[in-house]
Scaffold this motif. Structure first.
Motif, mmCIF file in Angstrom:
data_model
loop_
_atom_site.group_PDB
_atom_site.id
_atom_site.type_symbol
_atom_site.label_atom_id
_atom_site.label_comp_id
_atom_site.label_asym_id
_atom_site.label_seq_id
_atom_site.Cartn_x
_atom_site.Cartn_y
_atom_site.Cartn_z
ATOM 1 N N GLY A 148 0.808 -1.219 0.000
ATOM 2 C CA GLY A 148 0.000 0.000 0.000
ATOM 3 C C GLY A 148 0.835 1.258 0.000
ATOM 4 O O GLY A 148 0.530 2.223 -0.713
ATOM 5 N N VAL A 149 1.905 1.283 0.791
ATOM 6 C CA VAL A 149 2.816 2.437 0.802
ATOM 7 C C VAL A 149 3.791 2.355 -0.364
ATOM 8 O O VAL A 149 4.041 3.343 -1.063
ATOM 9 C CB VAL A 149 3.582 2.518 2.134
ATOM 10 C CG1 VAL A 149 4.643 3.619 2.090
ATOM 11 C CG2 VAL A 149 2.626 2.781 3.299
ATOM 12 N N HIS B 148 -5.764 -3.646 -4.140
ATOM 13 C CA HIS B 148 -5.641 -5.082 -4.374
ATOM 14 C C HIS B 148 -6.996 -5.767 -4.301
ATOM 15 O O HIS B 148 -7.302 -6.638 -5.121
ATOM 16 C CB HIS B 148 -4.694 -5.706 -3.348
ATOM 17 C CG HIS B 148 -4.641 -7.196 -3.408
ATOM 18 N ND1 HIS B 148 -3.891 -7.877 -4.353
ATOM 19 C CD2 HIS B 148 -5.260 -8.155 -2.665
ATOM 20 C CE1 HIS B 148 -4.043 -9.175 -4.176
ATOM 21 N NE2 HIS B 148 -4.868 -9.378 -3.161
ATOM 22 N N GLY B 149 -7.793 -5.360 -3.319
ATOM 23 C CA GLY B 149 -9.098 -5.977 -3.162
ATOM 24 C C GLY B 149 -9.905 -5.272 -2.090
ATOM 25 O O GLY B 149 -9.349 -4.620 -1.207
ATOM 26 N N ALA C 122 -4.085 -11.835 2.713
ATOM 27 C CA ALA C 122 -3.494 -11.270 1.506
ATOM 28 C C ALA C 122 -2.189 -10.556 1.816
ATOM 29 O O ALA C 122 -1.254 -10.543 1.005
ATOM 30 C CB ALA C 122 -4.480 -10.299 0.849
ATOM 31 N N ILE C 123 -2.117 -9.959 3.015
ATOM 32 C CA ILE C 123 -0.901 -9.241 3.411
ATOM 33 C C ILE C 123 0.146 -10.199 3.975
ATOM 34 O O ILE C 123 1.320 -10.134 3.615
ATOM 35 C CB ILE C 123 -1.244 -8.130 4.418
ATOM 36 C CG1 ILE C 123 -2.055 -7.034 3.701
ATOM 37 C CG2 ILE C 123 0.019 -7.547 5.040
ATOM 38 C CD1 ILE C 123 -2.452 -5.878 4.577
ATOM 39 N N LYS D 245 -3.212 -1.572 -2.195
ATOM 40 C CA LYS D 245 -3.856 -1.476 -0.905
ATOM 41 C C LYS D 245 -4.936 -2.541 -0.704
ATOM 42 O O LYS D 245 -5.704 -2.834 -1.627
ATOM 43 C CB LYS D 245 -4.498 -0.088 -0.749
ATOM 44 C CG LYS D 245 -4.933 0.265 0.647
ATOM 45 C CD LYS D 245 -3.753 0.509 1.548
ATOM 46 C CE LYS D 245 -4.197 0.989 2.919
ATOM 47 N NZ LYS D 245 -3.015 1.126 3.822
ATOM 48 N N VAL D 246 -5.004 -3.073 0.512
ATOM 49 C CA VAL D 246 -6.085 -3.975 0.899
ATOM 50 C C VAL D 246 -7.090 -3.163 1.716
ATOM 51 O O VAL D 246 -6.723 -2.488 2.682
ATOM 52 C CB VAL D 246 -5.551 -5.157 1.729
ATOM 53 C CG1 VAL D 246 -6.688 -6.025 2.224
ATOM 54 C CG2 VAL D 246 -4.570 -5.975 0.898
#
Length: 314
Positions: free
Chosen positions: A143-144, A286-287, A300-301, A309-310
């Motif tokens: 995400g970052v 991402h989702g 997922a992470i 990003k989730v």
């Protein structure tokens, strides 16, 4: 309202029904439209000695404002970092941590762009990246990280190399690879953490992984290079490794900027939205997961599968 909780370290996540909280002094009650899932929170669930509130980045509409709040009122759309229960339909957000969402921007974009983008921007500021310099970005598909790659290009980096994890075979079986993803964002090249070489030395490195990766990230720097560490993963660096190349390690934490330098926080936030509106910065999701699917969002992470990003959608 519905809220996600767990009862023991690493224990199962479940949705419970609880009363809607009331905002205290300096707090905003926000109806959450999107909640960003972060690696630090995922790690806390797996590692913290005692269960902690599931907090994180939220975006939504203010429905009530506590005593002493001055910047926002009911009906305003905001995003910010929630330190209490954020995996919920309603959450409490300290006004000092809140920022407005521009008209026309959706909550998912806001929760993807603002907090992660501010961390990426701040890490580049801490690195003192100059036009033409080279930069290594670890966790570049996160995400970052995916925003840091784009911001480095937008700020004039001469060479941006994305470092990612994960076996090549598993990625190929899943479809689009992390290498494809980060190159589509503007990375000049992509390397794996276990590659024998990451190429020519870098002027600076942005590290979101920590742990055992700190040593190779530092070794990848050119003399006088700067390593910015903003990970929750810990790690140790030998003083000798700094001395031999006159290198430096700089720690960065976004909360210190938000609380202690609000004018800087606001300036960076405006610049992020400007770049986004101009098409120079494209947040990737991402989702999107329901609260009931929080375990899958965390997986997922932890599985290092996410491209961008989730997000939870209460």
């Amino acid at each position: 309202m519905r809220r996600v909780r767990y009862e023991s370290t690493g224990g199962p996540l479940f949705v419970e029904e609880v009363p809607v909280p009331a905002p205290g002094p300096g707090e905003l009650l926000v109806r959450c439209a999107a909640v960003g899932v972060t690696l630090p929170m995922v790690r806390k669930v797996a590692e913290a000695a005692e269960p902690v509130p599931l907090g994180g980045e939220i975006a939504g509409e203010v429905v009530a404002a506590g005593e002493g709040t001055t910047r926002f009122r009911a009906g305003d759309r905001v995003t910010g970092l929630c330190f209490g229960h954020g995996y919920a339909e309603y959450a409490l957000l300290h006004e000092a941590m809140a920022s407005p969402v521009p008209d026309g921007a959706d909550a998912v974009t806001a929760v993807t762009l603002v907090r992660s983008g501010l961390v990426a921007w701040g890490a580049l500021e801490a690195a003192r990246l100059a036009p033409g310099e080279s930069v290594l970005v670890t966790a570049a598909a996160s995400g970052v990280g995916h925003l840091a790659v784009q911001l480095a290009r937008a700020r004039g980096a001469g060479r941006v190399v994305a470092a990612v994890s994960g076996p090549r075979g598993a990625e190929a079986a899943a479809g689009r690879t992390k290498a494809d993803f980060v190159r589509s964002l503007g990375a000049h090249d992509c390397v794996r953490y276990d590659d024998d070489s990451w190429g020519d030395p870098f002027d600076c490195a942005l590290d979101a992984v920590g742990g055992d990766l700190l040593t190779p990230a530092l070794a990848a720097l050119a003399p006088h290079g700067r390593l910015v560490a903003y990970s929750s993963g810990g790690g140790t660096i030998r003083a000798y490794d700094l001395l031999v190349g006159a290198k430096s390690v700089i720690g960065f934490q976004m909360a210190l900027i938000a609380r202690g330098r609000p004018e800087v926080y606001e300036r960076w936030r405006r610049e992020l939205w400007r770049l986004c509106a101009a098409g120079a910065l494209k947040p990737a999701v991402h989702g999107e997961f329901a609260l009931e699917d929080t375990a899958a969002a965390h997986a997922a992470i932890t599985g290092r599968a996410n491209l961008g990003k989730v997000v939870l959608r209460p």
